[in-house]
Structures are given as structure tokens and as C-alpha cells.
Scaffold this motif. Structure first.
Motif: not given
Length: 218
Positions: A133, A150, A152-154
Motif C-alpha cells: 500500500r 486495509i 484506504d484513501e492513499r
């Protein structure tokens, strides 16, 4: 005066599904964990399904693509497609991120996506979903695969043939890249080990897993 018995510590170690399976087989751990089904040579363990997880294909948020076909993903990870322009994206080389050998996530990805073909040796290997990630989040040309739990916005998860990875799509069996989360034991769980497993399988335990992005084992 009521005496309170101190709870024994729980020691948790990582290392991938193969390490968890071997720890359960050898007895060095009372509970092993795996995110893939056992191979024939690994049979003989008590296997408890605790949840379902999806594998999300992720790219950098700036990537204009939002959907790929399964065969396109396979072509990327074999190394036959090397530039995003070939898929209608920008003219940018593709950086392939993969997990290390022995990873349950990699094993499930190879089974569900690769169809017996090998991941390109040019792929950059990472030792955890979190590391994949981080690397994808920092590289506009990158693609990788991680646990849906897991995401997410990343990073940007891609739909596969029009189906977006979500808990709803997994529980409704619409999304195809799904793998099990297992507890493994070398013998029938008893005592505190059984109490812990029973709690994880209870409505309260399943609610916690669901809140973390997984799908109930029911």
C-alpha cells in the motif's frame, strides 16, 4: 475479597501464511493463521474459518483508470503489458508490486488471477500488505494487490469487470477475488485457546472483524 486471575499474554507474530501453517504443524504456536486454504501436504490441522476477505487491486489515486478485466490484470502481472497507455491510461511505465513467496495474499492472487502463469521477475516484492500500500501510494505508475480490509484513501481500488471490491459485493458473491481467513491448530482447541476462538466466532467477535473490513464467516 475477590481474587482476579491474571490473563496470560497473547504473543502475535507475522511472517505470512506459510509461517503460520508451519507454526501450527510444529506446535510452536497454539493457533496458526492463514489467508489461504491448505495445500495437500499441509493437511491434518484443525481448520477454523473466521472470516472472508477480498483481494483488492490497487493503483495510485492519480491513475485515470477505474476498471480492468481479469485477463488485463494477468497480462500486467506477467509483464506482457508494460505501459498504462496500452490500457487507455497515461503514457507511463507500469511498476508491478507483489508480495513475497510464502505470503497467503500472494498465493490467493496466483490462484485467483494468474491461472498458473508466473508473476514477472521484474515485480518489486514487499513483505506485507501495508508495504504494498505504501509503495503504490508513492508511485503514480504502480499497481499492486492487498487485503480489502486495509484499503484506504492513499490508494485507489479498481473494479474488476465492472464489480467494485466491497464488503457487500463479497457477501453477495459478486466479487470474485475472495479468500478465507483461517485459524489453525495442531489439535482440538481446549481451555483458553478454545475460549479465544469461540469469542472470535461469536456475534461480538464477528462484529469486530466486520468493522475492520472483513466479511462474516457465517
Amino acid at each position: 475479597m475477590t481474587e482476579h486471575r491474571a490473563s496470560p499474554p497473547i504473543n502475535v507474530q507475522g511472517g505470512g501464511s506459510s509461517a503460520g501453517i508451519q507454526a501450527a504443524l510444529s506446535g510452536s504456536a497454539e493457533i496458526g493463521m492463514s489467508s489461504r486454504w491448505l495445500k495437500e501436504e499441509e493437511r491434518g490441522l484443525e481448520t477454523i474459518l473466521i472470516a472472508w476477505d477480498a483481494i483488492a487491486i490497487i493503483v495510485h489515486p492519480s491513475n485515470p483508470l477505474s476498471d480492468l478485466a481479469l485477463n488485463q490484470i494477468r497480462e500486467i502481472f506477467t509483464g506482457r503489458i508494460e505501459n498504462w497507455a496500452s490500457l487507455g491510461g497515461g503514457d507511463r511505465p507500469i511498476t508491478v508490486m507483489t508480495r513475497e513467496e510464502g505470503s497467503g495474499t500472494r498465493g490467493a492472487f496466483e490462484e485467483l488471477v494468474m491461472g498458473g502463469e508466473r508473476i514477472t521477475p521484474a515485480a518489486l516484492r514487499q513483505d506485507s500488505n501495508g508495504a504494498v500500500r505504501v509503495m503504490v501510494a508513492g508511485d503514480p505508475g504502480a499497481i499492486g494487490y492487498i487485503s480489502l480490509a486495509i484499503v484506504d484513501e492513499r490508494v485507489k481500488p479498481l473494479s474488476i469487470e465492472g464489480v467494485f471490491p466491497s464488503q457487500e459485493m463479497v457477501s453477495g458473491e459478486a466479487y470474485g477475488l475472495v479468500r478465507p481467513f483461517l485459524f489453525l491448530a495442531g489439535k482440538e482447541p481446549q481451555g483458553l485457546v478454545k475460549e479465544f476462538i469461540d469469542y472470535v466466532l461469536s456475534p461480538s467477535g464477528q462484529e469486530i472483524l466486520e468493522s475492520e473490513g472483513l466479511v462474516r464467516a457465517e
